[in-house]
Motif scaffolding. Structure first.
Motif, PDB file in Angstrom:
ATOM      1  N   ALA A  85     -17.520  42.281  51.035  1.00 45.47           N
ATOM      2  CA  ALA A  85     -16.799  43.368  51.701  1.00 45.47           C
ATOM      3  C   ALA A  85     -17.010  43.300  53.212  1.00 45.47           C
ATOM      4  N   HIS A  86     -18.230  42.987  53.621  1.00 43.19           N
ATOM      5  CA  HIS A  86     -18.534  42.877  55.052  1.00 43.19           C
ATOM      6  C   HIS A  86     -17.725  41.745  55.676  1.00 43.19           C
ATOM      7  N   VAL A  87     -17.776  40.572  55.057  1.00 44.19           N
ATOM      8  CA  VAL A  87     -17.085  39.407  55.615  1.00 44.19           C
ATOM      9  C   VAL A  87     -15.575  39.634  55.635  1.00 44.19           C
ATOM     10  N   SER A  88     -15.021  40.157  54.541  1.00 43.43           N
ATOM     11  CA  SER A  88     -13.574  40.373  54.512  1.00 43.43           C
ATOM     12  C   SER A  88     -13.153  41.511  55.448  1.00 43.43           C
ATOM     13  N   GLY A  89     -14.034  42.460  55.661  1.00 44.57           N
ATOM     14  CA  GLY A  89     -13.737  43.571  56.563  1.00 44.57           C
ATOM     15  C   GLY A  89     -13.895  43.230  58.035  1.00 44.57           C
ATOM     16  N   TRP A  90     -14.553  42.106  58.303  1.00 43.26           N
ATOM     17  CA  TRP A  90     -14.788  41.681  59.679  1.00 43.26           C
ATOM     18  C   TRP A  90     -14.318  40.244  59.868  1.00 43.26           C
ATOM     19  N   SER A  91     -12.998  40.076  59.907  1.00 46.62           N
ATOM     20  CA  SER A  91     -12.457  38.759  60.249  1.00 46.62           C
ATOM     21  C   SER A  91     -12.860  38.450  61.690  1.00 46.62           C
ATOM     22  N   LEU A  92     -12.736  37.216  62.083  1.00 50.32           N
ATOM     23  CA  LEU A  92     -13.086  36.848  63.455  1.00 50.32           C
ATOM     24  C   LEU A  92     -12.218  37.625  64.450  1.00 50.32           C
ATOM     25  N   ARG A  93     -10.974  37.864  64.083  1.00 49.04           N
ATOM     26  CA  ARG A  93     -10.086  38.650  64.954  1.00 49.04           C
ATOM     27  C   ARG A  93     -10.629  40.082  65.101  1.00 49.04           C
ATOM     28  N   ASP A  94     -11.096  40.668  63.979  1.00 50.21           N
ATOM     29  CA  ASP A  94     -11.659  42.026  64.015  1.00 50.21           C
ATOM     30  C   ASP A  94     -12.943  42.070  64.839  1.00 50.21           C
ATOM     31  N   VAL A  95     -13.759  41.032  64.707  1.00 51.02           N
ATOM     32  CA  VAL A  95     -15.014  40.947  65.461  1.00 51.02           C
ATOM     33  C   VAL A  95     -14.724  40.988  66.951  1.00 51.02           C
ATOM     34  N   VAL A  96     -13.762  40.184  67.379  1.00 56.79           N
ATOM     35  CA  VAL A  96     -13.407  40.122  68.804  1.00 56.79           C
ATOM     36  C   VAL A  96     -12.828  41.448  69.279  1.00 56.79           C
ATOM     37  N   ALA A  97     -12.020  42.086  68.424  1.00 54.51           N
ATOM     38  CA  ALA A  97     -11.382  43.353  68.796  1.00 54.51           C
ATOM     39  C   ALA A  97     -12.372  44.504  68.898  1.00 54.51           C
ATOM     40  N   ASP A  98     -13.430  44.467  68.113  1.00 56.10           N
ATOM     41  CA  ASP A  98     -14.419  45.562  68.107  1.00 56.10           C
ATOM     42  C   ASP A  98     -15.828  44.972  68.079  1.00 56.10           C
ATOM     43  N   TRP A  99     -16.189  44.311  69.141  1.00 56.61           N
ATOM     44  CA  TRP A  99     -17.493  43.658  69.227  1.00 56.61           C
ATOM     45  C   TRP A  99     -18.644  44.628  68.996  1.00 56.61           C
ATOM     46  N   PRO A 100     -18.696  45.797  69.659  1.00 53.50           N
ATOM     47  CA  PRO A 100     -19.810  46.724  69.403  1.00 53.50           C
ATOM     48  C   PRO A 100     -19.865  47.191  67.945  1.00 53.50           C
ATOM     49  N   GLY A 101     -18.713  47.447  67.345  1.00 52.01           N
ATOM     50  CA  GLY A 101     -18.677  47.867  65.942  1.00 52.01           C
ATOM     51  C   GLY A 101     -19.187  46.769  65.027  1.00 52.01           C
ATOM     52  N   TYR A 102     -18.775  45.530  65.312  1.00 48.89           N
ATOM     53  CA  TYR A 102     -19.253  44.411  64.500  1.00 48.89           C
ATOM     54  C   TYR A 102     -20.758  44.240  64.659  1.00 48.89           C
ATOM     55  N   CYS A 103     -21.249  44.341  65.867  1.00 53.48           N
ATOM     56  CA  CYS A 103     -22.690  44.180  66.100  1.00 53.48           C
ATOM     57  C   CYS A 103     -23.487  45.199  65.285  1.00 53.48           C
ATOM     58  N   ALA A 104     -23.015  46.434  65.238  1.00 62.22           N
ATOM     59  CA  ALA A 104     -23.694  47.473  64.457  1.00 62.22           C
ATOM     60  C   ALA A 104     -23.607  47.166  62.959  1.00 62.22           C
ATOM     61  N   ALA A 105     -22.432  46.775  62.485  1.00 60.02           N
ATOM     62  CA  ALA A 105     -22.268  46.458  61.067  1.00 60.02           C
ATOM     63  C   ALA A 105     -23.089  45.229  60.685  1.00 60.02           C
ATOM     64  N   SER A 106     -23.145  44.266  61.575  1.00 64.25           N
ATOM     65  CA  SER A 106     -23.926  43.049  61.326  1.00 64.25           C
ATOM     66  C   SER A 106     -25.418  43.369  61.239  1.00 64.25           C
ATOM     67  N   ALA A 107     -25.880  44.250  62.107  1.00 64.49           N
ATOM     68  CA  ALA A 107     -27.304  44.631  62.077  1.00 64.49           C
ATOM     69  C   ALA A 107     -27.654  45.271  60.731  1.00 64.49           C
ATOM     70  N   GLN A 108     -26.774  46.118  60.238  1.00 62.90           N
ATOM     71  CA  GLN A 108     -27.007  46.772  58.944  1.00 62.90           C
ATOM     72  C   GLN A 108     -27.002  45.733  57.818  1.00 62.90           C
ATOM     73  N   MET A 109     -26.071  44.801  57.844  1.00 65.18           N
ATOM     74  CA  MET A 109     -25.992  43.766  56.812  1.00 65.18           C
ATOM     75  C   MET A 109     -27.208  42.846  56.882  1.00 65.18           C
ATOM     76  N   ARG A 110     -27.625  42.491  58.074  1.00 61.53           N
ATOM     77  CA  ARG A 110     -28.808  41.622  58.218  1.00 61.53           C
ATOM     78  C   ARG A 110     -30.053  42.315  57.679  1.00 61.53           C
ATOM     79  N   ARG A 111     -30.206  43.600  57.942  1.00 62.30           N
ATOM     80  CA  ARG A 111     -31.356  44.344  57.434  1.00 62.30           C
ATOM     81  C   ARG A 111     -31.339  44.346  55.912  1.00 62.30           C
ATOM     82  N   SER A 112     -30.175  44.572  55.334  1.00 65.42           N
ATOM     83  CA  SER A 112     -30.027  44.578  53.881  1.00 65.42           C
ATOM     84  C   SER A 112     -30.417  43.209  53.303  1.00 65.42           C
ATOM     85  N   MET A 113     -29.984  42.148  53.949  1.00 70.36           N
ATOM     86  CA  MET A 113     -30.301  40.802  53.471  1.00 70.36           C
ATOM     87  C   MET A 113     -31.804  40.517  53.573  1.00 70.36           C
ATOM     88  N   LEU A 114     -32.410  40.911  54.663  1.00 70.01           N
ATOM     89  CA  LEU A 114     -33.855  40.687  54.821  1.00 70.01           C
ATOM     90  C   LEU A 114     -34.646  41.500  53.804  1.00 70.01           C
TER      91      LEU A 114
END
Length: 136
Positions: A85-114
């Protein structure tokens, strides 16, 4: 069978690399695409190793001890869905369009993975030496 400890280390390294990339003021699209692919590939390898190891151990351990491993399979499936869901919800185009939002979502996903890696270490590492195949 892949070495679970090495897979965990490679995943942790990839998560750290992604954390470094998301600490930058702007996205590096090529580096992000490469690291996201690496992380997805490693996650798939880990899921396969966890499934194989749990199957093997559940057949060899006492029922109560084997029962403590079953949630890893359930968590692995849930984590896969969350990651997809994270990967499909954050295409590279979406990442570029909302860099701060992606950074926050990525931090949450990374914490979950760790957190998942730590649970796997806690539950599986004590059994690595008892598996029929050398895994770690």
């Amino acid at each position: 069978m892949p070495d679970l400890r090495q897979l965990h280390q490679s995943l942790t390294d990839s998560i750290e690399a992604l954390a470094e990339l998301t600490s930058r003021p702007a996205p590096d699209e090529a580096a992000l695409a490469t690291e996201r692919y690496r992380l997805s590939r490693l996650s798939g390898e880990r899921r396969g190793a966890i499934e194989a190891l749990c199957t093997e151990l559940e057949g060899r351990l006492a029922p109560a001890e084997a029962g403590r491993l079953r949630p890893l399979r359930e968590e692995s499936g849930a984590a896969r869905l969350e990651s997809s869901a994270h990967v499909s919800g954050w295409s590279l185009r979406d990442v570029v369009a909302d860099w701060p939002g992606y950074c926050a979502a990525s931090a949450q996903m990374r914490r979950s993975m760790l957190d998942q890696i730590e649970r796997e270490k806690r539950l599986l590492y004590p059994h690595l030496g008892s598996a029929a195949e050398p895994i770690g």
